[in-house]
Design a protein around this motif. Structure first.
Motif, short mmCIF file in Angstrom:
data_model
loop_
_atom_site.label_atom_id
_atom_site.label_comp_id
_atom_site.label_asym_id
_atom_site.label_seq_id
_atom_site.Cartn_x
_atom_site.Cartn_y
_atom_site.Cartn_z
N SER A 28 0.83 -1.22 0.00
CA SER A 28 0.00 0.00 0.00
C SER A 28 0.86 1.26 0.00
O SER A 28 0.51 2.27 -0.63
CB SER A 28 -0.96 -0.01 1.19
OG SER A 28 -0.22 -0.15 2.36
N SER B 206 -4.30 6.79 -10.87
CA SER B 206 -5.27 6.26 -9.89
C SER B 206 -4.65 5.10 -9.10
O SER B 206 -3.66 4.50 -9.54
CB SER B 206 -6.52 5.76 -10.61
OG SER B 206 -6.20 4.58 -11.31
N GLU B 207 -5.30 4.80 -7.98
CA GLU B 207 -4.79 3.75 -7.11
C GLU B 207 -4.80 2.39 -7.83
O GLU B 207 -3.84 1.61 -7.73
CB GLU B 207 -5.65 3.67 -5.85
CG GLU B 207 -5.08 2.70 -4.82
CD GLU B 207 -5.96 2.50 -3.62
OE1 GLU B 207 -6.81 3.35 -3.34
OE2 GLU B 207 -5.77 1.45 -2.98
N GLN B 208 -5.88 2.18 -8.57
CA GLN B 208 -6.02 0.91 -9.29
C GLN B 208 -4.88 0.73 -10.31
O GLN B 208 -4.28 -0.35 -10.39
CB GLN B 208 -7.36 0.92 -10.00
CG GLN B 208 -7.90 -0.45 -10.27
CD GLN B 208 -9.25 -0.40 -10.95
OE1 GLN B 208 -9.82 0.66 -11.19
NE2 GLN B 208 -9.77 -1.55 -11.29
N ASP B 209 -4.60 1.80 -11.06
CA ASP B 209 -3.54 1.73 -12.07
C ASP B 209 -2.18 1.51 -11.42
O ASP B 209 -1.38 0.69 -11.87
CB ASP B 209 -3.50 3.02 -12.91
CG ASP B 209 -4.70 3.11 -13.83
OD1 ASP B 209 -5.38 2.09 -13.99
OD2 ASP B 209 -4.96 4.22 -14.36
N ARG C 12 -1.47 0.21 -8.51
CA ARG C 12 -1.36 -1.15 -7.97
C ARG C 12 -1.07 -2.16 -9.08
O ARG C 12 -0.21 -3.03 -8.95
CB ARG C 12 -2.66 -1.51 -7.23
CG ARG C 12 -2.62 -2.83 -6.47
CD ARG C 12 -3.94 -3.02 -5.76
NE ARG C 12 -4.08 -2.05 -4.68
CZ ARG C 12 -3.71 -2.26 -3.43
NH1 ARG C 12 -3.16 -3.41 -3.10
NH2 ARG C 12 -3.86 -1.35 -2.50
N ALA C 13 -1.82 -2.02 -10.19
CA ALA C 13 -1.64 -2.95 -11.31
C ALA C 13 -0.22 -2.87 -11.88
O ALA C 13 0.40 -3.91 -12.15
CB ALA C 13 -2.67 -2.65 -12.39
#
Lengths: 274, 270
Positions: free
Chosen positions: B114, B127-130, B132-133
């Motif tokens: 995180s 973004s957080e999703q991007d 992380r990916a």
């Protein structure tokens, strides 16, 4: 004013370093000596308790259920000792269950795998290749066990603050690294971290009490409030809830008990065929 | 003094730690410079080299050795740079490329996913999703790369002398620990360990030079005594012998050079 938790692939190496660290810091050393008290309290053999920590594979003498029970007794004793603060704990698998307490420095001592295999082969009078195979199998079994029992792999480096390999670094130097690291402000106890430790200790005590009758129970504590999850059939729900509450509410430090019932589909299915 | 390699995941503060350790110990700090040097020295496009050392080899590349060639160039550039000692290297697979050198301090820096995602989001404004990916894909590629080429898992702690989890142990604490450990006597270069480093650099350089001329060889060096092993026979072996003779005057540090043909087991002493 901290707690140092040392674990190692080889118990003796970890013990030496833990004792030296305790001496250097003026802390108390908590090792396998406390198992004698646990064995006396629960009328068990001390060897069985040691086996529960060390032996990875289930055997005829040590089923998974028995191991779970013995680990619960050990957890209760270790967490009780940890409340005293200023201790170095080693050889009691505390790295598996003392989680989320910020003033605990978690250290893992790594031994060179080749050297370990050589020593193992020499001690057990076998070839190095066979020793390597056996140790690899044991490691895999321990990983599986820690994953099924504590939901994480004990070799995962993110579960430790620091890992020190003894292949190049001397034990005395490892002690110096540990003692300097623990002096960091981040390893000083705070009200919150002390509360977390007390919660873990309370949960361990309750779990031991429920162990005989309800071995599948999971206990979480939050400042005297308990959440107990237990497996069972719907028809037993009310009776079991009442029994668990009665047992848990008598424990000193418990204010409120909430029982969450998890429906046991497998038992239900098995009973429906009778 | 010592050579320090820092293995790290992206955005785990490893770069910051490496730079601070280098500043604290007055060492050189290397990472991308090695790619530039290899690209310059062996005349390979930088982008190809970067891709080769970042992405795991595909099934086809595992048969054609496409990637391993680039890695040889990279290893040669790296060993050339670090042989003089007093270096912090925080690029790819330093602990593997420089394995067997006793004054090498191998450190792995890890941090919470995180936190890495947060760092990536802040740095690249995504973004957080991007974030992380991207980080998970990057980790997967690096793990795959080491496993496929060297058969070891970079997450295996037994490969390192120190593994530090950056959370409660801060960047400053980590820098202090590493600087302290690097000062230990066993991480100081001895005559033997320096010789081993020189031999490794020499073998890597010869292999890279021969590879550049399409010779598939393996090279070892022991106190400047170089052994080149090749599967070549006949005319190809003769060409290799001729080229090897030239190398004696081109590359410094060679005491004796031998070419061994693995196909015929015949030995030619130059």
């Amino acid at each position: 004013m901290s707690i140092i938790n040392i674990s190692s692939d080889v118990y003796e190496e970890g013990r030496k370093i833990a004792q030296k660290t305790a001496e250097a810091m003026g802390y108390a050393y908590v090792g396998r000596e406390i198992l004698r008290g646990v064995a006396e309290k629960y009328h068990l053999s001390e060897t069985k308790l040691v086996d529960a920590i060390d032996k990875a594979a289930p055997t005829l003498r040590m089923s998974l259920k028995l191991r779970k029970q013995l680990m619960a007794y050990i957890q209760e004793a270790v967490l009780g000792e940890m409340l005293k603060d200023n201790i170095v704990c080693q050889g009691l698998a505390a790295h598996l269950y003392v989680l989320g307490v910020s003033h605990v420095l978690k250290v893992r001592i790594l031994i060179d795998p080749e050297e370990r295999a050589r020593n193992y082969a020499q001690t057990h009078n076998m070839s190095v290749k066979k020793a390597e195979k056996l140790l690899a199998r044991e490691k895999k079994l321990r990983q599986q066990w820690s994953f099924s029992e504590f939901r994480f792999d004990e070799t995962d480096p993110s579960k430790y603050d620091l890992m020190v390999s003894l292949s190049q670094i001397d034990p005395d130097e490892a002690v110096r690294i540990i003692t300097e690291t623990v002096c960091s402000r981040k390893f000083q106890p705070m009200n919150y971290s002390e509360k977390c430790l007390k919660d873990l200790e309370l949960a361990a005590r309750v779990r031991v009490l429920l162990m005989d009758k309800y071995p599948s129970s999971r206990v979480q504590a939050n400042g005297g409030n308990l959440i107990i999850e237990t497996l069972g059939l719907t028809r037993e729900k009310r009776k079991r809830e009442a029994a668990i509450k009665e047992l848990a509410e008598n424990i000193p430090g418990v204010n409120y008990v909430e029982v969450h019932f998890i429906h046991d589909f497998f038992r239900q299915a098995a009973e429906s065929f009778r | 003094m010592a050579i320090i390699t820092l293995s790290r995941g992206s955005y785990s503060k490893g770069k910051e730690i490496a730079e601070k350790v280098a500043a604290c110990m007055n060492y050189d700090c290397l990472s991308r410079e090695v790619i530039l040097e290899a690209s310059d020295r062996f005349n390979i496009p930088e982008i190809k080299l970067e891709k080769a050392i970042h992405d795991a080899p595909s099934i086809l590349e595992r048969f054609t050795h496409g990637k391993s060639d680039y890695i040889t160039y990279y290893q040669s550039a790296l060993t050339r740079r670090v042989r003089k000692d007093n270096v912090v290297y925080h690029g790819l697979a330093g602990h593997i490329f420089l394995g067997g050198i006793s004054h090498l301090l191998k450190v792995r820096i890890i941090s919470d996913l995180s936190m890495r995602v947060r760092n990536k989001m802040e740095t690249e404004n995504i973004s957080e999703q991007d974030a992380r990916a991207i980080i998970l894909k990057d980790d997967h590629e690096r793990r795959n790369w080491t496993q496929k080429l060297y058969g070891v898992d970079p997450w295996d702690s037994s490969l390192y002398d120190l593994v530090i989890f950056i959370d409660k142990i801060t960047v400053e604490d980590a820098v202090n620990i590493i600087c302290r450990v690097a000062g230990f006597k066993q991480f100081k270069a001895t005559r033997e360990s320096q010789q081993k480093m020189d031999d490794l650099a020499l073998a890597c350089e010869i292999k890279a030079l021969l590879l550049n001329e399409h010779f598939d060889v393996s090279v070892t060096s022991d106190y400047g005594n170089v052994v080149i092993s090749a599967k070549a026979t006949g005319r190809q072996l003769q060409k290799l012998n001729e080229r090897a003779t030239q190398l004696i005057s081109e590359v410094s540090g060679i005491n004796n050079l031998e070419v061994h043909s693995e196909a015929t087991q015949r030995q030619t002493v130059i």
